[in-house]
Design an enzyme around this catalytic site. Structure first.
Site, mmCIF file in Angstrom:
data_model
loop_
_atom_site.group_PDB
_atom_site.id
_atom_site.type_symbol
_atom_site.label_atom_id
_atom_site.label_comp_id
_atom_site.label_asym_id
_atom_site.label_seq_id
_atom_site.Cartn_x
_atom_site.Cartn_y
_atom_site.Cartn_z
ATOM 1 N N ASN A 1 38.961 43.395 46.331
ATOM 2 C CA ASN A 1 38.782 42.425 45.507
ATOM 3 C C ASN A 1 39.622 42.083 44.379
ATOM 4 O O ASN A 1 39.280 42.642 43.448
ATOM 5 C CB ASN A 1 37.306 42.043 45.353
ATOM 6 C CG ASN A 1 36.965 40.771 44.545
ATOM 7 O OD1 ASN A 1 37.762 39.798 44.492
ATOM 8 N ND2 ASN A 1 35.851 40.795 43.748
ATOM 9 N N TRP A 2 40.800 41.176 44.573
ATOM 10 C CA TRP A 2 41.748 41.188 43.493
ATOM 11 C C TRP A 2 40.938 40.500 42.306
ATOM 12 O O TRP A 2 41.735 40.259 41.237
ATOM 13 C CB TRP A 2 43.010 40.614 43.921
ATOM 14 C CG TRP A 2 43.610 41.668 44.843
ATOM 15 C CD1 TRP A 2 43.166 42.721 45.414
ATOM 16 C CD2 TRP A 2 45.031 41.411 45.526
ATOM 17 N NE1 TRP A 2 44.064 43.335 46.352
ATOM 18 C CE2 TRP A 2 45.327 42.279 46.374
ATOM 19 C CE3 TRP A 2 45.956 40.536 45.470
ATOM 20 C CZ2 TRP A 2 46.366 42.570 47.135
ATOM 21 C CZ3 TRP A 2 47.057 40.539 46.139
ATOM 22 C CH2 TRP A 2 47.384 41.566 47.080
ATOM 23 N N LYS A 3 39.950 39.767 42.525
ATOM 24 C CA LYS A 3 39.512 38.751 41.461
ATOM 25 C C LYS A 3 40.400 37.932 40.804
ATOM 26 O O LYS A 3 41.412 37.726 41.755
ATOM 27 C CB LYS A 3 38.988 39.667 40.210
ATOM 28 C CG LYS A 3 37.859 40.689 40.735
ATOM 29 C CD LYS A 3 37.325 41.344 39.646
ATOM 30 C CE LYS A 3 36.576 42.635 40.157
ATOM 31 N NZ LYS A 3 35.209 42.698 39.236
ATOM 32 N N HIS B 1 29.177 36.745 45.210
ATOM 33 C CA HIS B 1 29.667 37.987 44.196
ATOM 34 C C HIS B 1 28.746 37.578 43.008
ATOM 35 O O HIS B 1 28.671 36.641 42.604
ATOM 36 C CB HIS B 1 31.236 37.928 43.990
ATOM 37 C CG HIS B 1 31.773 39.099 43.370
ATOM 38 N ND1 HIS B 1 31.543 39.214 41.859
ATOM 39 C CD2 HIS B 1 32.234 40.286 43.835
ATOM 40 C CE1 HIS B 1 32.043 40.416 41.650
ATOM 41 N NE2 HIS B 1 32.444 41.117 42.662
ATOM 42 N N GLU C 1 29.682 38.171 39.994
ATOM 43 C CA GLU C 1 30.549 37.206 38.847
ATOM 44 C C GLU C 1 30.355 35.964 38.952
ATOM 45 O O GLU C 1 30.309 35.028 38.109
ATOM 46 C CB GLU C 1 32.089 37.760 38.877
ATOM 47 C CG GLU C 1 32.105 39.248 38.247
ATOM 48 C CD GLU C 1 33.162 40.012 38.648
ATOM 49 O OE1 GLU C 1 34.218 39.253 39.277
ATOM 50 O OE2 GLU C 1 33.459 41.129 38.367
ATOM 51 N N GLU D 1 26.124 45.930 45.400
ATOM 52 C CA GLU D 1 26.827 46.188 44.232
ATOM 53 C C GLU D 1 25.887 45.798 43.107
ATOM 54 O O GLU D 1 25.721 44.648 42.563
ATOM 55 C CB GLU D 1 27.950 44.996 44.017
ATOM 56 C CG GLU D 1 29.115 44.895 45.253
ATOM 57 C CD GLU D 1 30.255 44.292 44.986
ATOM 58 O OE1 GLU D 1 31.323 45.007 44.890
ATOM 59 O OE2 GLU D 1 30.128 43.141 44.301
ATOM 60 N N GLY E 1 32.804 46.838 37.050
ATOM 61 C CA GLY E 1 33.911 46.711 36.184
ATOM 62 C C GLY E 1 33.390 47.594 35.095
ATOM 63 O O GLY E 1 33.988 47.429 33.746
ATOM 64 N N SER F 1 32.821 49.980 40.561
ATOM 65 C CA SER F 1 33.338 51.221 39.852
ATOM 66 C C SER F 1 33.722 52.222 40.820
ATOM 67 O O SER F 1 33.756 53.471 40.444
ATOM 68 C CB SER F 1 32.627 51.664 38.648
ATOM 69 O OG SER F 1 32.766 50.844 37.644
ATOM 70 N N GLY G 1 36.832 46.495 43.300
ATOM 71 C CA GLY G 1 37.569 45.443 42.467
ATOM 72 C C GLY G 1 38.718 45.803 41.550
ATOM 73 O O GLY G 1 39.698 45.963 42.231
ATOM 74 N N GLY G 2 38.550 46.516 40.443
ATOM 75 C CA GLY G 2 39.549 46.728 39.597
ATOM 76 C C GLY G 2 40.684 47.735 40.237
ATOM 77 O O GLY G 2 41.800 47.592 39.971
HETATM 78 C C1 PEP Z 1 33.912 44.112 42.542
HETATM 79 O O1 PEP Z 1 34.592 43.000 41.989
HETATM 80 O O2 PEP Z 1 33.235 43.599 43.731
HETATM 81 C C2 PEP Z 1 33.826 45.428 41.978
HETATM 82 C C3 PEP Z 1 32.918 46.203 42.854
HETATM 83 O O3 PEP Z 1 34.308 45.565 40.960
HETATM 84 P P1 PEP Z 1 34.866 47.268 40.501
HETATM 85 O O4 PEP Z 1 35.291 47.822 41.623
HETATM 86 O O5 PEP Z 1 36.030 46.704 39.268
HETATM 87 O O6 PEP Z 1 33.591 47.553 39.684
#
Ligand code: PEP
Length: 255
Positions: free
Chosen positions: A12-14, A98, A100, A170, A176, A215, A236-237
């Site tokens: 997930n590039w956000k 999600h 966010e 999640e 994050g 993470s 994500g990141g």
């Molecule tokens: C996500 O955006 O779904 C996520 C899990 O982010 P991260 O890996 O940065 O925690």
């Protein structure tokens, strides 16, 4: 019916990377993540990069995902993107709910449900995100929160559609933050999600992949993928860090 055999690694590039940056990144990434027959890989760029990356991915084994969708097919919904528009670009998976979006945009369980139903109607595969806040875990309510999000998100999803779904567990406090959940806690929550899916969908509930997100990095991926009940990861990141994502896709599991 058993879980789809191949684990799924979904990036997930956000809200990162312009269309040009996305193409440049994929040109570096694709050769490093395309050689695996036993795992499925997909990336979810921002909407603005989808048309630019779609032709590149079409020639590769890496799938195209979107980060969100709206529940109507067309009409006066300024700023929204319909399932048909995504389908038209060759999108396979779509993230729904999600945390966010729940947090910054007020997305509710009802909206998540409408999006899941709309995605399925258009032949897209929803990846339904669920997860508890830190306070809920601290007070022992993590399972009930996740169960409730799950059941509301899947309301009216017929048994015959269950195999198109994936669930991403999640925990909000792990996203994050660099503070991933422990593999043991993840396995326990995945077992709880699996039992709800089987209660609702019977045998078909056994075919839904359950991913972990929060993470995930090159350093902890193997521990997650070795844990019972983890059938993939939502990243994500680390998904826009070339070496990290390549290492995540290349996870090792005991034979
Ligand atoms: C996500 O955006 O779904 C996520 C899990 O982010 P991260 O890996 O940065 O925690």
């Amino acid at each position: 019916m058993t879980v789809e055999a191949r684990p799924l690694v979904l990036g997930n590039w956000k809200m990162n990377l312009t269309a040009r940056e996305a193409v440049a990144y994929l040109r570096d990434l694709l050769p490093r993540v395309s050689g695996y027959a036993d795992r499925e890989v997909a990336v979810a760029p921002p909407f603005t990069a989808l048309p630019a990356v779609a032709p590149l991915l079409k020639e590769s084994p890496v799938g195209l995902a979107a980060q969100d969708l709206f529940w109507e097919s067309e009409g006066a919904y300024t700023g929204e993107i319909s399932p048909l528009m995504l389908q038209d670009l060759g999108v396979t998976y779509v993230l729904v709910g999600h945390s966010e979006r729940r947090r910054h945009l007020g997305e509710t369980d009802r909206m998540v449900n409408q999006k899941v139903l709309a995605a399925l109607r258009s032949g897209l595969r929803p990846v339904v995100c669920v997860g508890e806040q830190e306070a809920a875990r601290a007070s022992g309510r993590a399972r009930s929160v996740v169960r409730s999000q799950l059941l509301r998100a899947l309301s009216e999803v017929p048994r015959g559609e269950a195999s198109s779904l994936a669930i991403a567990y999640e925990p909000v406090w792990a996203i994050g933050t660099g503070r991933a959940a422990t593999p043991a806690d993840v396995s326990e929550m995945h077992a709880c999600i699996r039992s709800e899916l089987q209660r609702v969908y019977g045998e078909a509930g056994g075919a839904v992949r359950i991913l972990y997100g929060g993470s995930v990095s090159g350093g902890n991926i193997d521990a997650f993928m070795e844990s019972p009940g983890v059938e993939g990861v939502l990243v994500g990141g680390a998904s826009i860090r070339l070496d990290d994502f390549a290492r995540i896709v290349g996870f090792r599991r005991p034979a």
